[in-house]
Design a protein around this motif. Structure first.
Motif, PDB file in Angstrom:
ATOM      1  N   LEU A 133       0.890  -1.250   0.097  1.00 34.99           N
ATOM      2  CA  LEU A 133      -0.042   0.151   0.070  1.00 34.99           C
ATOM      3  C   LEU A 133       0.709   1.412   0.130  1.00 34.99           C
ATOM      4  N   ILE A 134       1.809   1.256   0.817  1.00 35.04           N
ATOM      5  CA  ILE A 134       2.810   2.282   0.733  1.00 35.04           C
ATOM      6  C   ILE A 134       3.528   2.431  -0.600  1.00 35.04           C
ATOM      7  N   LEU A 135       3.996   1.751  -1.073  1.00 35.46           N
ATOM      8  CA  LEU A 135       4.431   1.372  -2.319  1.00 35.46           C
ATOM      9  C   LEU A 135       3.617   1.853  -3.604  1.00 35.46           C
ATOM     10  N   THR A 136       2.468   1.573  -3.226  1.00 36.90           N
ATOM     11  CA  THR A 136       1.365   2.067  -4.626  1.00 36.90           C
ATOM     12  C   THR A 136       1.164   3.669  -4.082  1.00 36.90           C
ATOM     13  N   TYR A 137       1.293   3.972  -3.049  1.00 36.73           N
ATOM     14  CA  TYR A 137       0.957   5.302  -2.731  1.00 36.73           C
ATOM     15  C   TYR A 137       2.258   6.339  -3.309  1.00 36.73           C
ATOM     16  N   LEU A 174      -2.845  -7.683  -2.680  1.00 38.94           N
ATOM     17  CA  LEU A 174      -2.124  -7.672  -3.684  1.00 38.94           C
ATOM     18  C   LEU A 174      -3.177  -7.896  -5.036  1.00 38.94           C
ATOM     19  N   ILE A 175      -4.363  -8.543  -5.001  1.00 37.78           N
ATOM     20  CA  ILE A 175      -5.221  -8.757  -6.056  1.00 37.78           C
ATOM     21  C   ILE A 175      -5.954  -7.280  -5.939  1.00 37.78           C
ATOM     22  N   ILE A 176      -6.285  -6.788  -4.866  1.00 36.76           N
ATOM     23  CA  ILE A 176      -7.277  -5.462  -4.957  1.00 36.76           C
ATOM     24  C   ILE A 176      -6.128  -4.290  -5.666  1.00 36.76           C
ATOM     25  N   VAL A 177      -4.941  -4.330  -5.297  1.00 39.65           N
ATOM     26  CA  VAL A 177      -4.190  -3.427  -5.789  1.00 39.65           C
ATOM     27  C   VAL A 177      -3.831  -3.605  -7.370  1.00 39.65           C
ATOM     28  N   TYR A 216      -6.816  -2.765  -9.431  1.00 42.70           N
ATOM     29  CA  TYR A 216      -6.935  -1.223  -9.286  1.00 42.70           C
ATOM     30  C   TYR A 216      -5.879  -0.445 -10.389  1.00 42.70           C
ATOM     31  N   LEU A 217      -4.618  -1.104 -10.483  1.00 44.71           N
ATOM     32  CA  LEU A 217      -3.457  -0.676 -11.367  1.00 44.71           C
ATOM     33  C   LEU A 217      -4.210  -0.943 -12.766  1.00 44.71           C
ATOM     34  N   VAL A 218      -4.770  -1.961 -13.018  1.00 46.14           N
ATOM     35  CA  VAL A 218      -5.285  -2.387 -14.362  1.00 46.14           C
ATOM     36  C   VAL A 218      -6.261  -1.319 -14.619  1.00 46.14           C
ATOM     37  N   TYR A 229     -10.728  -7.256 -17.565  1.00 46.85           N
ATOM     38  CA  TYR A 229     -10.966  -7.719 -16.303  1.00 46.85           C
ATOM     39  C   TYR A 229     -11.223  -9.094 -15.982  1.00 46.85           C
ATOM     40  N   THR A 230     -11.962  -9.846 -17.067  1.00 46.81           N
ATOM     41  CA  THR A 230     -11.994 -11.248 -16.888  1.00 46.81           C
ATOM     42  C   THR A 230     -10.566 -12.060 -16.829  1.00 46.81           C
ATOM     43  N   LEU A 231      -9.724 -11.720 -17.606  1.00 42.47           N
ATOM     44  CA  LEU A 231      -8.449 -12.229 -18.049  1.00 42.47           C
ATOM     45  C   LEU A 231      -7.575 -12.033 -16.800  1.00 42.47           C
TER      46      LEU A 231
END
Length: 358
Positions: free
Chosen positions: A182-186, A243-246, A249-251, A270-272
């Motif tokens: 989360l910190i890295l994504t921010y 990790l999956i949520i992030v 969100y990045l996609v 999103y499906t793939l």
């Protein structure tokens, strides 16, 4: 000198494009570029300088130990503080490569002496870890040297991992990985905002970014070592949630940037993506590497992208090796994952390009 002239021309063009109301400190900007140019050297020279500084410091430490310093806990603590304070002051006063390399080695060995001294004095592990973390965080406020700040970030994170292993609360590693990502994504998604905040944060941004990338990888590698972290196999999926949520969100952000408007294309992507991520729910290490790759790709951070690709290959190989399945089953799993990645690649290259043309 030619580079500085080019920088001045760039500043003149920016001033011309922004208008007469645009103000900046040209002298300070050119001075900063001059300092960077004077301290610019090849990677080999930097490695040799750091190695030489470490050898010189170790030689001095060896002299102190021969003199009987190891028999004095107070001496270890005292010299540890001296080395740390000297390193921080040298970085604060001087801005030269050779001084930086020596001060960094002095900082590391000072921490080692301090830990040894406090351990010999039977200090509680919480106090030792807390003190080391406090010193590391304080050094970030005092000096914004790149290498020193990078080491300080690693020190804080490693102290946290040490406490996890010392108290045998191994499942806390899920919290460590979640907070790190989360910190890295921010940091990645707010690069411009953070750099523009003030000069200290702008100098700390680069070392903090690479520091948290390496810290995350250290946590993932530790997570993957069963002889180091005795994590309940039933809770492995906990790290994968964040990790999956992030990643999803990045996609979403990437699709928004490349302006994918067709609902069908979005649903297929999103499906793939979901199928790939869900198939890796028991392999958070691979998910972590994918996150680093997506973040680095998003902001065009080449170093992070290279680190992410290398770690991705390593974690896939390690995951394949550790699977308690037959060779045929392992092959089927890898084959299926590969097909999903290829389908995502083919779709994004074929249909998204046509979507952009429309």
């Amino acid at each position: 000198m030619e580079k500085l002239i080019n920088k001045k021309e760039i500043l003149d063009r920016v001033r011309f494009s922004e208008g007469e109301n645009f103000q900046y400190d040209e002298e300070a900007i050119l001075k900063e570029f001059k300092i960077q140019e004077d301290n610019n050297s090849s990677l080999a020279i930097k490695i040799l300088s750091i190695f030489g500084g470490i050898l010189a410091t170790i030689a001095f430490i060896a002299f102190l130990l021969i003199a009987g310093l190891y028999n004095s806990e107070i001496g270890l603590v005292l010299f540890g503080f001296i080395f740390i304070v000297s390193a921080i002051l040298l970085n604060k006063i001087y801005d030269k490569l050779i001084i930086d390399t020596f001060s960094v080695s002095s900082y590391v060995i000072g921490n080692i002496l301090l830990v040894f001294g406090l351990t010999e004095m039977n200090f509680d592990e919480n106090i030792i870890s807390g003190l080391i973390c406090l010193i590391a965080i304080s050094s970030l406020f005092i000096t914004q040297n790149y290498i020193l700040s990078f080491i300080a970030i690693l020190t804080v994170n490693c102290c946290f991992l040490y406490l996890i292993t010392f108290y045998h609360v191994y499942d806390i590693i899920h919290l460590y990985i979640g907070l790190s990502i989360l910190i890295l994504t921010y940091l990645f998604l707010n690069e411009a905002k953070l750099i523009a905040t003030n000069i200290k944060i702008s100098k700390l941004y680069a070392p903090c970014r690479i520091g948290f990338i390496i810290s995350l990888l250290i946590g993932l590698i530790a997570f993957d070592r069963e002889n180091l972290f005795f994590i309940s196999q039933n809770n492995i999926w906990l790290s994968s949630i964040t990790l999956i949520i992030v990643n999803i969100y990045l996609v979403y952000i990437i699709l928004k940037i490349i302006e994918v408007k067709t609902l069908t294309n979005k649903l297929v992507i999103y499906t793939l993506t979901s199928l790939i991520l869900i198939s890796l729910v028991l392999a958070p290490t691979i998910l972590g590497a994918i996150t680093i790759i997506l973040l680095s790709f998003l902001v065009q951070y080449k170093t992070g992208l290279a680190i992410g690709i290398i770690s991705f290959i390593y974690f896939i190989s390690q995951y394949y090796y550790d699977l308690n399945f037959t060779l045929l089953t392992k092959s089927i799993i890898l084959f299926s994952s590969g097909v999903l990645f290829l389908l995502l690649y083919i779709f994004t290259n074929k249909y998204l390009l046509s979507d952009e043309k429309v």
